[in-house]
Design an enzyme around this catalytic site. Sequence first.
Site, PDB file in Angstrom:
ATOM      1  N   GLY A  62      53.683  14.322   6.619  1.00  0.00           N
ATOM      2  CA  GLY A  62      54.666  14.003   7.652  1.00  0.00           C
ATOM      3  C   GLY A  62      56.042  14.561   7.348  1.00  0.00           C
ATOM      4  N   GLY A  86      60.661  24.406  11.455  1.00  0.00           N
ATOM      5  CA  GLY A  86      60.384  25.826  11.269  1.00  0.00           C
ATOM      6  C   GLY A  86      59.777  26.517  12.476  1.00  0.00           C
ATOM      7  CB  ALA A 116      54.927  22.035   4.815  1.00  0.00           C
ATOM      8  CG  ASN A 130      52.602  73.842   5.522  1.00  0.00           C
ATOM      9  OD1 ASN A 130      52.230  74.653   4.686  1.00  0.00           O
ATOM     10  ND2 ASN A 130      53.825  73.381   5.591  1.00  0.00           N
ATOM     11  NE  ARG A 160      48.629  22.168  18.120  1.00  0.00           N
ATOM     12  CZ  ARG A 160      49.655  21.484  18.609  1.00  0.00           C
ATOM     13  NH1 ARG A 160      49.769  21.306  19.910  1.00  0.00           N
ATOM     14  NH2 ARG A 160      50.575  20.983  17.811  1.00  0.00           N
ATOM     15  CG  ASN A 183      59.000  80.663  24.133  1.00  0.00           C
ATOM     16  OD1 ASN A 183      58.526  79.520  24.049  1.00  0.00           O
ATOM     17  ND2 ASN A 183      58.966  81.383  25.240  1.00  0.00           N
ATOM     18  CE1 TYR A 214      51.155  68.001  13.330  1.00  0.00           C
ATOM     19  CE2 TYR A 214      50.313  69.844  12.061  1.00  0.00           C
ATOM     20  CZ  TYR A 214      50.912  68.601  12.126  1.00  0.00           C
ATOM     21  OH  TYR A 214      51.273  67.971  10.958  1.00  0.00           O
TER      22      TYR A 214
HETATM   23  C1  UD1 Z   1      58.372  16.070  15.494  1.00  0.00           C
HETATM   24  C2  UD1 Z   1      59.153  14.764  15.606  1.00  0.00           C
HETATM   25  C3  UD1 Z   1      59.285  14.406  17.075  1.00  0.00           C
HETATM   26  C4  UD1 Z   1      59.958  15.544  17.828  1.00  0.00           C
HETATM   27  C5  UD1 Z   1      59.201  16.862  17.613  1.00  0.00           C
HETATM   28  C6  UD1 Z   1      59.981  18.012  18.189  1.00  0.00           C
HETATM   29  C7  UD1 Z   1      58.612  13.454  13.617  1.00  0.00           C
HETATM   30  C8  UD1 Z   1      57.817  12.327  13.070  1.00  0.00           C
HETATM   31  N1  UD1 Z   1      58.446  13.724  14.914  1.00  0.00           N
HETATM   32  O1  UD1 Z   1      57.066  15.804  15.995  1.00  0.00           O
HETATM   33  O2  UD1 Z   1      60.067  13.232  17.210  1.00  0.00           O
HETATM   34  O3  UD1 Z   1      60.027  15.244  19.217  1.00  0.00           O
HETATM   35  O4  UD1 Z   1      59.040  17.117  16.200  1.00  0.00           O
HETATM   36  O5  UD1 Z   1      59.206  19.175  18.181  1.00  0.00           O
HETATM   37  O6  UD1 Z   1      59.393  14.029  12.883  1.00  0.00           O
HETATM   38  N2  UD1 Z   1      56.218  19.602   8.838  1.00  0.00           N
HETATM   39  C9  UD1 Z   1      56.240  19.729   7.466  1.00  0.00           C
HETATM   40  N3  UD1 Z   1      55.548  18.835   6.726  1.00  0.00           N
HETATM   41  C10 UD1 Z   1      54.846  17.806   7.272  1.00  0.00           C
HETATM   42  C11 UD1 Z   1      54.834  17.691   8.683  1.00  0.00           C
HETATM   43  C12 UD1 Z   1      55.529  18.598   9.436  1.00  0.00           C
HETATM   44  O7  UD1 Z   1      56.860  20.633   6.919  1.00  0.00           O
HETATM   45  O8  UD1 Z   1      54.247  17.030   6.509  1.00  0.00           O
HETATM   46  C13 UD1 Z   1      56.965  20.566   9.656  1.00  0.00           C
HETATM   47  C14 UD1 Z   1      56.087  21.377  10.595  1.00  0.00           C
HETATM   48  O9  UD1 Z   1      55.699  22.591   9.985  1.00  0.00           O
HETATM   49  C15 UD1 Z   1      57.010  21.612  11.783  1.00  0.00           C
HETATM   50  C16 UD1 Z   1      57.961  20.401  11.755  1.00  0.00           C
HETATM   51  O10 UD1 Z   1      57.857  19.856  10.459  1.00  0.00           O
HETATM   52  O11 UD1 Z   1      57.793  22.772  11.605  1.00  0.00           O
HETATM   53  C17 UD1 Z   1      57.624  19.364  12.827  1.00  0.00           C
HETATM   54  O12 UD1 Z   1      56.328  18.869  12.556  1.00  0.00           O
HETATM   55  P1  UD1 Z   1      55.281  18.576  13.701  1.00  0.00           P
HETATM   56  O13 UD1 Z   1      54.030  18.100  13.087  1.00  0.00           O
HETATM   57  O14 UD1 Z   1      55.209  19.725  14.617  1.00  0.00           O
HETATM   58  O15 UD1 Z   1      56.001  17.322  14.387  1.00  0.00           O
HETATM   59  P2  UD1 Z   1      55.793  16.812  15.836  1.00  0.00           P
HETATM   60  O16 UD1 Z   1      54.589  15.941  15.891  1.00  0.00           O
HETATM   61  O17 UD1 Z   1      55.902  17.901  16.812  1.00  0.00           O
END
Ligand code: UD1
Length: 390
Positions: free
Chosen positions: A80, A103, A12, A382, A17, A373, A362
């Site tokens: 989160g 993901g 999600a 065509n 970036r 040939n 062509y």
């Molecule tokens: C997370 C971990 C961290 C770990 C790291 C590895 C947590 C709090 N932290 O941090 O310990 O070292 O991954 O890469 O879990 N996502 C959602 N919904 C949300 C937030 C995130 O679906 O509300 C998905 C993101 O799309 C992503 C994954 O969860 O695929 C990880 O989220 P991201 O924000 O990248 O977490 P990190 O801060 O990297």
Amino acid sequence: MTDKLNIVILAAGKGTRMKSKTLKVLHPLADSTVIEQILSTSQLLSPDKIIMVYGHQGEQLQSHLKNQELTWVEQSNPQGTGHAVQLAMPHIDKDAKVLILVGDAPLIQSEDLKRLLGFSQAVLTAEMDNPYGYGRIIKNDIGLVEAIIEQKDATDSQQQVKEINSGIIMVMAEDLNQWLSQINNNNAQGELYLTDVLALAHADNKSFNSVTVENNRSIKGINDRVQLAECESIKQSQLRSELMLNGVYLRNPETVQIRGSLECGQDISVDTGVIFEGINTIADDVSIGAYCIIKNCQLGKGTRIAAHSMLENVITDGDCDIGPYARLRPGTVIGQKAKVGNFVETKKTTIGYNSKASHLTYLGDCEIGDNVNIGAGTITCNYDLSLIHI
Ligand code: UD1
Ligand code: CA
């Protein structure tokens, strides 16, 4: 212990970036996309259910994955990783083992995941020389995980820990449900952290085990285009090694790109800068010169393609010469001993046994018989699309 397996994929995040209109997980990676790589690895575990948590631009993701059997959960306002899994919870089977994947880490290996599945609760970790940015694994004296502390919440001494959280955990649904209901957003990022589950588990005497990945590359995450390119490069190098171990001769391996599936015979030679796309079948003794693009082709035994040729949806019967600088478009069929030379373009055209179109020509919607040939500079026009027989 239950054998039922549910996999939750967290996708999600916005992927800001990447600086792209395309959703992060939909960027191409080798033969598919970031998310499809994760899905195909997930399928290797034969899960009973895969739950995809999506957010921003979810319709892009859903239409891309419309042929996959997935349970969709919307997280319209991401708060989160813990929040994401809370939303998935009602769709998780109560008696299942739950494997939570992120993901944006497409190189994850099924072997590492299978080792996690051996535990009731476990986290996939890695030792990093530079652990900056990752959640740190805090362990007790006997090696059980006490907590995961995020970079932004870590004390100086916690920041020294080099074992990090890959983001991937395995946990029983019942326990997960209970621990998730106890997490809060009282942390540096004001988010609901999935990682807080580990401290709650420890407090309940059900501490997580840690499983270290075989190779750190497999948990590499993608946040920007530099990391996407790094993952592509790792993936390409794996695909090229497989090819070479199966007997294909790559004269300059680092330059060859495989963006699809390849079925190869023996003693095939591939020169610098060749790109394979889609589904290609290549028989024995085929040689492909430098900088060719080969897409969805069936190349018969002994086909020779010289440099800078581009072939799409082409069938060759074998022992023929193509290029240099040939452009063979969809529906081209080349017979044995035939020759298609430089600056020749073909489309929906069959060229018979021992026939030649050697220069600047062509041929569209044509059927060229045997031993014909075609002189230099010939162009078929065509207009009404009926077939020309020569
Ligand atoms: C997370 C971990 C961290 C770990 C790291 C590895 C947590 C709090 N932290 O941090 O310990 O070292 O991954 O890469 O879990 N996502 C959602 N919904 C949300 C937030 C995130 O679906 O509300 C998905 C993101 O799309 C992503 C994954 O969860 O695929 C990880 O989220 P991201 O924000 O990248 O977490 P990190 O801060 O990297
Ligand atoms: Ca991340």
